[in-house]
Design a protein around this motif. Structure first.
Motif, PDB file in Angstrom:
ATOM      1  N   ASN A 157       0.824  -1.160  -0.063  1.00 59.76           N
ATOM      2  CA  ASN A 157      -0.060   0.047   0.093  1.00 59.76           C
ATOM      3  C   ASN A 157       0.853   1.173  -0.030  1.00 59.76           C
ATOM      4  OD1 ASN A 157       0.601  -0.438   2.980  1.00 59.76           O
ATOM      5  ND2 ASN A 157      -0.670   1.588   3.043  1.00 59.76           N
ATOM      6  N   ILE A 158       0.108   2.475  -0.535  1.00 62.30           N
ATOM      7  CA  ILE A 158       1.249   3.543  -0.376  1.00 62.30           C
ATOM      8  C   ILE A 158      -0.078   4.809   0.367  1.00 62.30           C
ATOM      9  CG2 ILE A 158       1.426   5.658  -1.971  1.00 62.30           C
ATOM     10  CD1 ILE A 158       1.866   3.642  -3.984  1.00 62.30           C
ATOM     11  N   ASP A 159       0.809   5.283   1.181  1.00 61.22           N
ATOM     12  CA  ASP A 159      -0.128   6.527   1.678  1.00 61.22           C
ATOM     13  C   ASP A 159       0.818   7.987   1.462  1.00 61.22           C
ATOM     14  OD1 ASP A 159      -1.694   8.175   3.182  1.00 61.22           O
ATOM     15  OD2 ASP A 159      -0.766   7.386   5.134  1.00 61.22           O
ATOM     16  N   THR A 160      -0.131   8.905   1.209  1.00 68.28           N
ATOM     17  CA  THR A 160       0.985  10.337   0.730  1.00 68.28           C
ATOM     18  C   THR A 160       0.124  11.393   1.382  1.00 68.28           C
ATOM     19  OG1 THR A 160      -0.575  10.537  -0.906  1.00 68.28           O
ATOM     20  CG2 THR A 160       1.488   9.197  -1.477  1.00 68.28           C
ATOM     21  N   THR A 161       0.823  12.481   1.755  1.00 67.70           N
ATOM     22  CA  THR A 161       0.313  13.703   2.416  1.00 67.70           C
ATOM     23  C   THR A 161       0.960  14.996   1.602  1.00 67.70           C
ATOM     24  OG1 THR A 161       0.052  13.066   4.482  1.00 67.70           O
ATOM     25  CG2 THR A 161      -0.235  15.082   3.963  1.00 67.70           C
ATOM     26  N   ILE A 162       0.171  15.630   0.903  1.00 65.14           N
ATOM     27  CA  ILE A 162       0.739  16.742  -0.055  1.00 65.14           C
ATOM     28  C   ILE A 162       0.470  17.969   0.917  1.00 65.14           C
ATOM     29  CG2 ILE A 162       0.423  18.492  -2.048  1.00 65.14           C
ATOM     30  CD1 ILE A 162      -0.941  15.865  -3.162  1.00 65.14           C
ATOM     31  N   LEU A 163       1.395  18.982   1.013  1.00 71.15           N
ATOM     32  CA  LEU A 163       1.273  20.167   2.064  1.00 71.15           C
ATOM     33  C   LEU A 163       1.252  21.445   1.118  1.00 71.15           C
ATOM     34  CD1 LEU A 163       3.750  19.845   5.039  1.00 71.15           C
ATOM     35  CD2 LEU A 163       1.010  19.691   4.843  1.00 71.15           C
ATOM     36  N   LEU A 164       0.141  22.051   0.987  1.00 73.32           N
ATOM     37  CA  LEU A 164       0.012  23.261  -0.119  1.00 73.32           C
ATOM     38  C   LEU A 164      -0.878  24.093   0.577  1.00 73.32           C
ATOM     39  CD1 LEU A 164      -1.526  22.486  -3.389  1.00 73.32           C
ATOM     40  CD2 LEU A 164      -2.090  21.443  -1.388  1.00 73.32           C
ATOM     41  N   GLN A 165      -0.787  25.394   0.315  1.00 69.01           N
ATOM     42  CA  GLN A 165      -1.941  26.310   0.782  1.00 69.01           C
ATOM     43  C   GLN A 165      -3.212  26.303  -0.221  1.00 69.01           C
ATOM     44  OE1 GLN A 165      -1.499  27.737   3.910  1.00 69.01           O
ATOM     45  NE2 GLN A 165      -3.772  28.326   3.725  1.00 69.01           N
ATOM     46  N   GLU A 166      -2.638  26.618  -1.431  1.00 66.22           N
ATOM     47  CA  GLU A 166      -3.467  26.706  -2.613  1.00 66.22           C
ATOM     48  C   GLU A 166      -3.216  25.863  -3.776  1.00 66.22           C
ATOM     49  OE1 GLU A 166      -4.521  30.650  -4.029  1.00 66.22           O
ATOM     50  OE2 GLU A 166      -5.189  31.432  -2.066  1.00 66.22           O
ATOM     51  N   PRO A 167      -3.826  25.351  -4.677  1.00 67.22           N
ATOM     52  CA  PRO A 167      -5.334  25.531  -4.540  1.00 67.22           C
ATOM     53  C   PRO A 167      -5.579  24.038  -3.635  1.00 67.22           C
ATOM     54  CG  PRO A 167      -4.726  24.237  -6.618  1.00 67.22           C
ATOM     55  CD  PRO A 167      -3.388  24.725  -6.114  1.00 67.22           C
ATOM     56  N   LYS A 168      -7.135  24.277  -3.428  1.00 72.36           N
ATOM     57  CA  LYS A 168      -7.775  23.018  -2.653  1.00 72.36           C
ATOM     58  C   LYS A 168      -7.748  21.744  -3.651  1.00 72.36           C
ATOM     59  CE  LYS A 168      -9.380  24.356   1.197  1.00 72.36           C
ATOM     60  NZ  LYS A 168      -8.197  24.645   1.753  1.00 72.36           N
ATOM     61  N   LEU A 169      -7.277  20.690  -3.061  1.00 69.07           N
ATOM     62  CA  LEU A 169      -7.029  19.314  -3.896  1.00 69.07           C
ATOM     63  C   LEU A 169      -8.508  18.497  -3.640  1.00 69.07           C
ATOM     64  CD1 LEU A 169      -3.332  18.780  -3.560  1.00 69.07           C
ATOM     65  CD2 LEU A 169      -4.537  19.825  -5.589  1.00 69.07           C
ATOM     66  N   THR A 170      -9.228  18.872  -2.874  1.00 73.82           N
ATOM     67  CA  THR A 170     -10.437  17.999  -2.452  1.00 73.82           C
ATOM     68  C   THR A 170     -10.894  17.195  -3.945  1.00 73.82           C
ATOM     69  OG1 THR A 170     -10.781  19.794  -0.787  1.00 73.82           O
ATOM     70  CG2 THR A 170     -12.356  17.744  -1.038  1.00 73.82           C
ATOM     71  N   SER A 171     -11.069  18.040  -4.907  1.00 76.85           N
ATOM     72  CA  SER A 171     -11.871  17.458  -5.968  1.00 76.85           C
ATOM     73  C   SER A 171     -11.033  16.740  -6.557  1.00 76.85           C
ATOM     74  CB  SER A 171     -12.554  18.735  -6.849  1.00 76.85           C
ATOM     75  OG  SER A 171     -11.547  19.446  -7.028  1.00 76.85           O
ATOM     76  N   TYR A 172      -9.655  16.602  -6.264  1.00 80.43           N
ATOM     77  CA  TYR A 172      -8.738  15.928  -7.078  1.00 80.43           C
ATOM     78  C   TYR A 172      -8.201  14.467  -6.632  1.00 80.43           C
ATOM     79  CZ  TYR A 172      -7.981  19.800 -10.397  1.00 80.43           C
ATOM     80  OH  TYR A 172      -7.977  21.077 -11.231  1.00 80.43           O
ATOM     81  N   LYS A 173      -8.491  14.638  -5.354  1.00 79.81           N
ATOM     82  CA  LYS A 173      -8.094  13.112  -4.770  1.00 79.81           C
ATOM     83  C   LYS A 173      -8.196  11.926  -5.311  1.00 79.81           C
ATOM     84  CE  LYS A 173      -7.589  15.549  -0.061  1.00 79.81           C
ATOM     85  NZ  LYS A 173      -8.557  15.801   1.160  1.00 79.81           N
ATOM     86  N   THR A 174      -9.527  11.673  -5.626  1.00 79.52           N
ATOM     87  CA  THR A 174      -9.832  10.625  -6.269  1.00 79.52           C
ATOM     88  C   THR A 174      -8.957  10.121  -7.581  1.00 79.52           C
ATOM     89  OG1 THR A 174     -11.822  10.572  -5.413  1.00 79.52           O
ATOM     90  CG2 THR A 174     -11.638   8.905  -7.159  1.00 79.52           C
ATOM     91  N   ARG A 175      -8.913  11.194  -8.321  1.00 80.86           N
ATOM     92  CA  ARG A 175      -7.896  11.193  -9.468  1.00 80.86           C
ATOM     93  C   ARG A 175      -6.723  10.930  -9.602  1.00 80.86           C
ATOM     94  NH1 ARG A 175      -9.171  16.374 -13.353  1.00 80.86           N
ATOM     95  NH2 ARG A 175      -7.598  15.275 -14.466  1.00 80.86           N
ATOM     96  N   LEU A 176      -5.779  11.577  -8.166  1.00 77.80           N
ATOM     97  CA  LEU A 176      -4.580  11.447  -8.114  1.00 77.80           C
ATOM     98  C   LEU A 176      -4.499  10.078  -7.361  1.00 77.80           C
ATOM     99  CD1 LEU A 176      -3.960  14.803  -5.975  1.00 77.80           C
ATOM    100  CD2 LEU A 176      -3.265  14.212  -8.523  1.00 77.80           C
ATOM    101  N   SER A 177      -5.237   9.471  -6.687  1.00 77.79           N
ATOM    102  CA  SER A 177      -5.081   8.000  -6.293  1.00 77.79           C
ATOM    103  C   SER A 177      -5.136   6.940  -7.392  1.00 77.79           C
ATOM    104  CB  SER A 177      -6.200   7.623  -5.028  1.00 77.79           C
ATOM    105  OG  SER A 177      -6.066   8.425  -4.213  1.00 77.79           O
TER     106      SER A 177
END
Ligand SMILES: [Zn+2]
Length: 158
Positions: free
Chosen positions: A94-114
């Motif tokens: 398995n893989i677990d990742t955390t991106i740290l950034l102020q902008e833009p919000k990535l909420t709508s991208y998380k599924t596509r990124l996974s």
């Protein structure tokens, strides 16, 4: 016996038209400054995989500042680390990742990124987790001058 690997990456941000995460273009007011294509998600993941198999880091195989690594696709960098793991007879548990950034919000991208990471690693998407956090406006990341990413991977014998 499983093997755990940890990866970290950090890049400067500048004004721009977007950047790559896991090979996906994220349109926004910023760009990532890098010698390669600057895909921090794939850089930290490749480092985690190399770490798990005791093969140093991506700088060993793809040194920054060299001609052959100029604008190199991080998909290639990840592919190389996966190939080394495969040769040592390991596969991803398995893989677990955390991106740290102020902008833009990535909420709508998380599924596509996974999904993109899963596809690149040829594993089921259930084995991949992508998280994103701000630093609440503090530090270089909070001031939108930088972006960073952490990745943890567990490898198991094929
Ligand atoms: Zn990087």
């Amino acid at each position: 016996m499983g093997k755990v690997g940890f990866g970290y990456d950090f890049h400067r941000l500048e004004k721009g038209k977007g950047f790559l995460l896991a090979g996906i273009k994220i349109p926004c007011k910023y760009a990532i400054t890098a010698h390669s294509d600057g895909d921090i998600l794939l850089h930290s993941l490749a480092d985690a995989i190399l770490g798990a198999i005791g093969e140093g880091d991506i700088g060993r195989y793809f040194p920054p500042g060299r001609k052959f690594t100029k604008d190199i696709s991080s998909v290639r960098i990840l592919g190389y680390s996966l190939e080394l793991a495969r040769k040592k007879r390991y596969k991803i548990a398995n893989i677990d990742t955390t991106i740290l950034l102020q902008e833009p919000k990535l909420t709508s991208y998380k599924t596509r990124l996974s999904e993109s990471i899963a596809k690149l690693c040829r594993i089921p998407v259930e084995l991949v987790n992508v998280k994103a956090k701000t630093t609440e406006g503090l530090g270089d990341i909070g001031r939108k001058k930088a972006i960073s990413c952490y990745a943890v991977v567990l490898l198991e014998r094929r």
